[in-house]
Design a protein around this motif. Sequence first.
Motif, PDB file in Angstrom:
ATOM      1  N   ALA A 275      -8.510 -30.394  53.579  1.00 21.56           N
ATOM      2  CA  ALA A 275      -9.668 -31.294  53.264  1.00 21.56           C
ATOM      3  C   ALA A 275      -9.327 -32.913  53.005  1.00 21.56           C
ATOM      4  N   GLY A 276      -7.961 -32.822  51.930  1.00 20.21           N
ATOM      5  CA  GLY A 276      -7.725 -34.137  51.575  1.00 20.21           C
ATOM      6  C   GLY A 276      -7.369 -34.970  52.537  1.00 20.21           C
ATOM      7  N   LYS A 277      -6.755 -34.336  53.563  1.00 25.70           N
ATOM      8  CA  LYS A 277      -6.446 -35.291  54.703  1.00 25.70           C
ATOM      9  C   LYS A 277      -7.439 -35.933  55.302  1.00 25.70           C
ATOM     10  N   PHE A 278      -8.554 -35.662  55.254  1.00 28.22           N
ATOM     11  CA  PHE A 278      -9.944 -36.240  55.780  1.00 28.22           C
ATOM     12  C   PHE A 278     -10.605 -37.048  54.440  1.00 28.22           C
ATOM     13  N   GLY A 279     -10.224 -36.940  53.325  1.00 27.79           N
ATOM     14  CA  GLY A 279     -10.708 -37.568  52.192  1.00 27.79           C
ATOM     15  C   GLY A 279     -11.993 -36.721  51.879  1.00 27.79           C
ATOM     16  N   HIS A 280     -11.720 -35.646  52.187  1.00 29.76           N
ATOM     17  CA  HIS A 280     -13.102 -34.575  51.626  1.00 29.76           C
ATOM     18  C   HIS A 280     -12.621 -33.683  50.575  1.00 29.76           C
ATOM     19  N   LYS A 281     -13.531 -33.182  49.686  1.00 24.38           N
ATOM     20  CA  LYS A 281     -13.140 -32.293  48.601  1.00 24.38           C
ATOM     21  C   LYS A 281     -12.840 -30.842  49.209  1.00 24.38           C
ATOM     22  N   LYS A 282     -12.032 -30.064  48.372  1.00 28.77           N
ATOM     23  CA  LYS A 282     -11.928 -28.747  48.519  1.00 28.77           C
ATOM     24  C   LYS A 282     -13.085 -28.012  48.535  1.00 28.77           C
ATOM     25  N   THR A 283     -13.435 -26.999  49.397  1.00 34.18           N
ATOM     26  CA  THR A 283     -14.670 -26.361  49.198  1.00 34.18           C
ATOM     27  C   THR A 283     -14.755 -25.402  48.147  1.00 34.18           C
ATOM     28  N   ALA A 284     -15.682 -25.317  47.138  1.00 30.25           N
ATOM     29  CA  ALA A 284     -15.822 -24.207  46.279  1.00 30.25           C
ATOM     30  C   ALA A 284     -16.395 -22.859  46.752  1.00 30.25           C
ATOM     31  N   ALA A 285     -16.228 -21.848  46.095  1.00 27.03           N
ATOM     32  CA  ALA A 285     -16.696 -20.669  46.646  1.00 27.03           C
ATOM     33  C   ALA A 285     -17.384 -19.790  45.618  1.00 27.03           C
ATOM     34  N   ILE A 286     -18.334 -18.894  45.758  1.00 26.91           N
ATOM     35  CA  ILE A 286     -18.891 -17.772  44.720  1.00 26.91           C
ATOM     36  C   ILE A 286     -18.925 -16.772  45.322  1.00 26.91           C
ATOM     37  N   HIS A 287     -17.959 -15.821  44.849  1.00 26.51           N
ATOM     38  CA  HIS A 287     -17.759 -14.474  45.583  1.00 26.51           C
ATOM     39  C   HIS A 287     -18.571 -13.223  44.940  1.00 26.51           C
ATOM     40  N   SER A 288     -18.941 -12.549  45.783  1.00 27.14           N
ATOM     41  CA  SER A 288     -19.697 -11.415  45.470  1.00 27.14           C
ATOM     42  C   SER A 288     -18.737 -10.253  45.651  1.00 27.14           C
ATOM     43  N   LYS A 289     -18.998  -8.896  45.094  1.00 24.35           N
ATOM     44  CA  LYS A 289     -18.238  -7.702  45.405  1.00 24.35           C
ATOM     45  C   LYS A 289     -18.967  -7.115  46.671  1.00 24.35           C
ATOM     46  N   PHE A 290     -18.672  -6.070  47.257  1.00 26.37           N
ATOM     47  CA  PHE A 290     -19.226  -5.746  48.381  1.00 26.37           C
ATOM     48  C   PHE A 290     -20.393  -4.488  47.857  1.00 26.37           C
ATOM     49  N   ILE A 291     -21.419  -4.454  48.720  1.00 26.40           N
ATOM     50  CA  ILE A 291     -22.404  -3.285  48.332  1.00 26.40           C
ATOM     51  C   ILE A 291     -21.835  -2.195  48.811  1.00 26.40           C
TER      52      ILE A 291
ATOM     53  N   SER B 297     -27.020  -3.507  40.800  1.00 25.35           N
ATOM     54  CA  SER B 297     -26.474  -4.893  41.485  1.00 25.35           C
ATOM     55  C   SER B 297     -27.584  -5.417  42.029  1.00 25.35           C
ATOM     56  N   LEU B 298     -28.489  -4.876  42.600  1.00 26.32           N
ATOM     57  CA  LEU B 298     -29.489  -5.919  43.540  1.00 26.32           C
ATOM     58  C   LEU B 298     -30.825  -5.848  43.464  1.00 26.32           C
ATOM     59  N   LEU B 299     -31.429  -4.820  42.663  1.00 26.14           N
ATOM     60  CA  LEU B 299     -32.826  -4.486  42.728  1.00 26.14           C
ATOM     61  C   LEU B 299     -33.643  -4.623  41.502  1.00 26.14           C
ATOM     62  N   LEU B 300     -33.094  -4.065  40.540  1.00 26.41           N
ATOM     63  CA  LEU B 300     -33.852  -3.977  39.342  1.00 26.41           C
ATOM     64  C   LEU B 300     -33.798  -5.103  38.199  1.00 26.41           C
ATOM     65  N   GLU B 301     -34.703  -6.050  38.217  1.00 26.67           N
ATOM     66  CA  GLU B 301     -34.542  -7.202  37.165  1.00 26.67           C
ATOM     67  C   GLU B 301     -34.474  -6.789  35.772  1.00 26.67           C
ATOM     68  N   ASP B 302     -35.204  -5.688  35.537  1.00 24.99           N
ATOM     69  CA  ASP B 302     -35.703  -5.330  34.294  1.00 24.99           C
ATOM     70  C   ASP B 302     -34.238  -4.671  33.360  1.00 24.99           C
ATOM     71  N   ASP B 303     -33.753  -5.388  32.499  1.00 18.17           N
ATOM     72  CA  ASP B 303     -32.723  -4.702  31.731  1.00 18.17           C
ATOM     73  C   ASP B 303     -32.946  -3.634  30.913  1.00 18.17           C
ATOM     74  N   GLU B 304     -34.292  -3.686  30.413  1.00 15.71           N
ATOM     75  CA  GLU B 304     -34.345  -2.309  29.507  1.00 15.71           C
ATOM     76  C   GLU B 304     -34.564  -1.161  30.319  1.00 15.71           C
ATOM     77  N   GLU B 305     -35.192  -1.515  31.517  1.00 13.31           N
ATOM     78  CA  GLU B 305     -35.616  -0.273  32.427  1.00 13.31           C
ATOM     79  C   GLU B 305     -34.212   0.236  32.907  1.00 13.31           C
ATOM     80  N   LEU B 306     -33.323  -0.742  33.339  1.00 15.41           N
ATOM     81  CA  LEU B 306     -31.913  -0.341  33.895  1.00 15.41           C
ATOM     82  C   LEU B 306     -31.299   0.563  32.754  1.00 15.41           C
ATOM     83  N   ASN B 307     -31.357  -0.018  31.515  1.00 14.07           N
ATOM     84  CA  ASN B 307     -30.541   0.875  30.332  1.00 14.07           C
ATOM     85  C   ASN B 307     -31.134   2.319  30.258  1.00 14.07           C
TER      86      ASN B 307
END
Lengths: 385, 385
Positions: free
Chosen positions: B228-244, B309-319
């Motif tokens: 990236a630097g060779k072209f005056g660009h920034k290194k890409t950032a990444a946000i990693h998930s686990k596998f489902i 991980s994917l579906l249940l927004e409600d923390d109380e319900e999950l607990n």
Amino acid sequence: MPEQEFDVTPFDVEGAVNYDSLVDKFGTEEIDEELKNRFFEIAGDENLYVKRDFVYSHRGLDNALDEYEEGEGFFLYTGIGPSGKMHIGHIISFYFTRWIQEKFDVNIYIQVTDDEKYWDRDITDEEIDKYAEDNIREIAAVGFDPDKTFIFRNREYMGNMYDGIVKIAEKINNSQAQSVFGFEGSTSIGMNFWPAIQNIPTFFEEKRCVIPAAIDQDPYWRIQRDIAGKFGHKKTAAIHSKFIPALTGPEGKMSSSKPKTAIMLDDSPEQVEEKVKKQAFSGGGDTLEEHKEEGADLSVDTSFQWLRSLLLEDDEELNRIAEQYSSGEMMTGEIKEILIEELNRFLEAHQERKENVDQKVEKMMYEGYLAREMWEKNIDLELKR
Amino acid sequence: MPEQEFDVTPFDVEGAVNYDSLVDKFGTEEIDEELKNRFFEIAGDENLYVKRDFVYSHRGLDNALDEYEEGEGFFLYTGIGPSGKMHIGHIISFYFTRWIQEKFDVNIYIQVTDDEKYWDRDITDEEIDKYAEDNIREIAAVGFDPDKTFIFRNREYMGNMYDGIVKIAEKINNSQAQSVFGFEGSTSIGMNFWPAIQNIPTFFEEKRCVIPAAIDQDPYWRIQRDIAGKFGHKKTAAIHSKFIPALTGPEGKMSSSKPKTAIMLDDSPEQVEEKVKKQAFSGGGDTLEEHKEEGADLSVDTSFQWLRSLLLEDDEELNRIAEQYSSGEMMTGEIKEILIEELNRFLEAHQERKENVDQKVEKMMYEGYLAREMWEKNIDLELKR
């Protein structure tokens, strides 16, 4: 003279060359008298380069001629890598290609490899652009039929041919590319991908593709011959020339980066005169006495070889020069004068056409019949399973 | 439980995974509480996947957030390989990407790799076309901003990005591509060229590129960070998930080619019900008695993991579910019913949006603000010497 060592790989040619053994090594066929006569007969004309065995080997030219006679025809494909100005050695191949077009009335595709040269050389974008524009003008000046010639820059035309390139690239693996082109770990993945881009024009038409090129290019096309059938296409045919000896002698080839070795297409008459007088390798005797006694060795004399292979149409005149020079009657200075005159005649005509080439470039790249057809086309390939 | 063997290479993920050791192995950073809070604070909202540590690792997310706060911003890049129908595992990543777009109001580029999949799989053009069209509809149904999203098929968009690809390809050699991607002699030269095509969208804007992807994709971007630097660009950032985890259990990933393992995006409510009931791996006891006594092992229970991980927004319900299920009070059948309901709620909404997605597809590919801008653009790179 003992046989010298020689080494011919696609990317470098050095040393004096035994052309018969190249035919054996690559498994091509010599253009024998029978094929030569047939070629000339169908063309309705003779060609200097073929007549003098400068163009001397082939693959499948007989098939292409069969198909021509049967009405199916063939098409021509050649190219240029825009990494420098062009010399006379570069343009001769285009003049030969034009001759075939003229006599057989066929389409020509000319690939300008502004991608491959970027990968292959330490060269900037600006240089590539400059040389591409200049090289295209030189090529257009050769006088191709503007409605049957398509000159395209890979970077510009890629959108129209990528579908087909994807198909070809899938059929070539790294080992094959490496064995044919000598690629290594340090080779860029661009260059490694090059065989797919180089191959796509051989599939621009259903007809057989005929590639006029120097004999050292032959191994490049092994891959095309391997994969063509998978797409229901014909193996490309090739017509091979020898190398034009460097001005400085029969070792190696002319090179734009070694100005002494080459006559450049934009050399002035004075430059030509100076170069030939100073640099042209002479097969004449070392002293006047020796020359008068033993005569010249024509086989290593650049002036004679260039006149014979490239420039002098008149057989009788060539024979006269050969006799007088080899017997010591003609001096090196004299044959150099003849070469200077012939070179300047050739260059003057070429340069004049280049001056007035703008409209032809426009037609061959964008506006001519074939060019318009190609810009409307999406090149794709279908696998025959 | 002894640590199981696991093997994560870019092209294959098998076995149960120790996610901490992947962070160590790849040299990424965990998204700690501080970064998580900062992310949510700037976003002005929480995100389920991040909250539950399904999205758990990153490179340079902190830099991207800095640049966002400084007004420079960033852009998102993701992609899809059209080799099959999409399952819920595929689309979750797009829903996460959409969340970032929504909260940060940034551009997204989505590369449809109809070239790479042709090289990588034994798949016909017709299949690629069919899946590309379908996958694009699924992705558009996620609800990206049609004026800030550009979905492009590589084969179609190649003409606009080849200049830049030529530059990138020159900076990557065969050894690098081989060490990062595991390419071999039998790899096609197309696949070998792939890193250049994969990298080009990271240079679509001057801003930093942020790539949301599963952790196993991280090594792919090593090359981008090198060049990236060779072209005056920034290194890409990444946000990693686990596998489902696969429906059938925590070993390996969901796969469209193994229907038992996955919930497909076009599964009907009845199919979802049948699949979950028959295939969802249970962490519950083998017998009713054992279950009542020992409870369920939540860490291997697909129903719980998917809800968490994917579906249940409600923390109380999950607990509540976690407590009751792990204590043996809740039966496997009951948690499966909850999963079926949540999956069908999710799929029904998605499928309805997909039904009415035509106009959005048109905008994201051709007619929206960003798409129009991209079709008028020639992507080239300039070397900073």
